[in-house]
Scaffold this motif. Structure first.
Motif, short mmCIF file in Angstrom:
data_model
loop_
_atom_site.label_atom_id
_atom_site.label_comp_id
_atom_site.label_asym_id
_atom_site.label_seq_id
_atom_site.Cartn_x
_atom_site.Cartn_y
_atom_site.Cartn_z
N VAL A 81 0.70 -1.03 -0.12
CA VAL A 81 -0.05 -0.02 -0.17
C VAL A 81 0.96 1.21 0.09
O VAL A 81 0.52 2.14 -0.66
CB VAL A 81 -1.01 0.12 1.22
CG1 VAL A 81 -1.58 1.34 1.38
CG2 VAL A 81 -1.93 -1.12 1.09
N ILE A 82 1.98 1.15 0.68
CA ILE A 82 2.96 2.39 0.71
C ILE A 82 3.35 2.72 -0.57
O ILE A 82 4.00 4.18 -0.87
CB ILE A 82 4.15 2.04 1.74
CG1 ILE A 82 4.63 3.31 2.41
CG2 ILE A 82 5.09 1.22 1.12
CD1 ILE A 82 4.01 3.95 3.40
N LYS A 83 3.29 1.98 -1.52
CA LYS A 83 3.77 2.32 -2.88
C LYS A 83 2.84 2.96 -3.79
O LYS A 83 2.78 3.57 -4.74
CB LYS A 83 4.16 0.99 -3.68
CG LYS A 83 5.19 0.31 -3.02
CD LYS A 83 5.53 -1.07 -3.82
CE LYS A 83 6.68 -1.80 -3.00
NZ LYS A 83 6.87 -3.20 -3.61
N GLY A 84 1.33 3.05 -3.16
CA GLY A 84 0.43 4.16 -3.64
C GLY A 84 -0.52 3.32 -4.51
O GLY A 84 -1.50 3.92 -5.19
N LYS A 85 -0.61 1.75 -4.58
CA LYS A 85 -1.54 1.00 -5.32
C LYS A 85 -2.68 0.57 -4.13
O LYS A 85 -2.14 0.02 -3.29
CB LYS A 85 -0.69 0.12 -6.22
CG LYS A 85 0.21 0.74 -7.14
CD LYS A 85 0.78 -0.76 -7.82
CE LYS A 85 1.59 -0.01 -8.76
NZ LYS A 85 2.32 -1.15 -9.69
N PRO A 86 -4.07 0.57 -4.72
CA PRO A 86 -5.13 0.17 -3.99
C PRO A 86 -4.75 -1.64 -3.88
O PRO A 86 -4.54 -2.21 -4.87
CB PRO A 86 -6.29 0.22 -4.91
CG PRO A 86 -5.85 1.56 -5.47
CD PRO A 86 -4.47 1.46 -5.95
N GLN A 87 -4.91 -1.91 -2.67
CA GLN A 87 -4.72 -3.30 -2.48
C GLN A 87 -6.03 -3.97 -2.00
O GLN A 87 -6.58 -3.31 -0.98
CB GLN A 87 -3.35 -3.59 -1.90
CG GLN A 87 -2.15 -3.19 -2.30
CD GLN A 87 -1.69 -4.09 -3.52
OE1 GLN A 87 -2.17 -5.13 -3.64
NE2 GLN A 87 -1.19 -3.38 -4.52
N ALA A 88 -6.17 -5.28 -1.88
CA ALA A 88 -7.13 -6.14 -1.30
C ALA A 88 -6.71 -6.26 0.19
O ALA A 88 -5.75 -7.05 0.26
CB ALA A 88 -7.68 -7.35 -1.82
N GLY A 89 -7.29 -5.82 1.20
CA GLY A 89 -6.77 -5.92 2.53
C GLY A 89 -7.10 -7.30 3.36
O GLY A 89 -6.18 -7.78 3.87
N LEU A 90 -8.24 -7.77 2.79
CA LEU A 90 -8.42 -9.21 3.72
C LEU A 90 -7.74 -10.43 3.29
O LEU A 90 -7.54 -11.26 4.18
CB LEU A 90 -10.03 -9.14 3.51
CG LEU A 90 -11.16 -8.16 4.00
CD1 LEU A 90 -12.65 -8.69 3.88
CD2 LEU A 90 -10.82 -8.02 5.66
N PRO A 91 -7.20 -10.54 2.24
CA PRO A 91 -6.47 -11.70 2.02
C PRO A 91 -5.30 -12.04 2.95
O PRO A 91 -5.10 -12.89 3.78
CB PRO A 91 -6.05 -11.74 0.64
CG PRO A 91 -7.33 -10.94 -0.06
CD PRO A 91 -7.62 -9.92 0.96
#
Length: 294
Positions: free
Chosen positions: A265-275
């Motif tokens: 996430v710190i790289k600025g891209k949206p990520q799925a959090g739950l996996p």
């Protein structure tokens, strides 16, 4: 590292731990008050009901976003949050004052006040502070209502759903954007600059073209916390003070999963959090459980 990179790495794991600890502390008052969602916590039908409600709610919000019904969305979210506050404060006043009219009135008044504050002053620290209480309360209610096996199945299914909704259909990104624009209290916000104001700036980009704050969905903190509470309530195993070893394992695993998520996430891209978060919680729980039985 600068302020904008240090804050999320520190704040988000701390918020997750606060939610998990808060959910454990709230579980006893809520159990005493008899506040549960499912009458049979062992039923494997319960996760299916949970997912069905989630899908219907998500579909409704997406439909309202499509037709730009912002006021309706805001009303639905605030009403849902209000009733969550009612359950939380009812559990607390029940322990402090018993099943009395005064306790019920105080719980109702506190719920109204908290909801009004969220509506009238949606600053990031207000949303985050009351959001922690909402997340802890929701996690506690579902955690005491579901045994461990249904929770594990639920978290695994939601991790798969979250990955699909973010990386394939991308409808979760659409939902997040619609909610963010309304300044609704179902997201946690971590600013990248010290003078940041959510009410004033929203999520405008910074001088480097990045958003001025990091976001994490409330569900990303609630879901692993449900397993922590369930493991603490339903596993009769070795305990370290008020927490069972499997529950502690789920806490540690979820935090490590969140840290792994933040590295992307710190790289600025949206990520799925739950996996990664749910996966970490499940693995941590299993390790903690095995430690107590071997």
């Amino acid at each position: 590292m600068n302020f904008g990179r240090i804050m999320p790495l520190l704040a988000m794991p701390v918020m997750l731990v606060i939610v998990e600890v808060g959910a454990i502390l709230l579980s006893l008052p809520l159990i005493d008050a008899g506040i549960v969602v499912f009458e049979n916590p062992e039923s494997l039908v319960n996760p299916l009901i949970f997912i069905a409600i989630l899908l219907v709610f998500t579909g409704l919000l997406l439909l309202l976003i499509r037709y730009k019904a912002e006021k309706v969305i805001q009303a639905i979210i605030l009403i849902s949050i209000f009733f969550t506050f009612v359950y939380i404060f009812s559990g607390i006043t029940f322990v402090l004052m018993g099943d009395t009219l005064t306790g019920s009135v105080l719980a109702l008044a506190a719920s109204i006040a908290a909801t009004v504050v969220l509506y009238l002053y949606p600053e990031w620290y207000v949303l985050d502070t009351l959001g922690l209480l909402i997340a802890a309360g929701a996690a506690s209610i579902f955690g005491i209502s579901l045994d461990v096996i249904p929770v594990v199945l639920l978290l695994a299914a939601l991790a798969v759903y979250d990955a699909i909704s973010v990386y394939r259909t991308k409808h979760m990104l659409t939902l997040a954007e619609g909610v963010v624009n309304l300044k609704s209290p179902i997201l946690f916000i971590v600013p990248k600059k010290k003078d940041y104001s959510y009410r004033r700036d929203g999520l405008d980009t910074t001088g480097e073209g990045e958003r001025s704050a990091f976001l994490i969905g409330m569900g990303d903190l609630i879901m692993p916390s449900i397993l922590v509470v369930s493991a603490n309530v339903y596993t009769a195993s070795v305990r370290l003070g008020p927490i069972s070893v499997p529950a502690l394992g789920a806490m540690i695993g979820s935090v490590l999963g969140l840290i792994f998520l933040l590295s992307y996430v710190i790289k600025g891209k949206p990520q799925a959090g739950l996996p990664p978060i749910n996966g970490g919680a499940i693995i941590g729980f299993l390790i903690g459980y095995l430690v107590t039985v071997l």
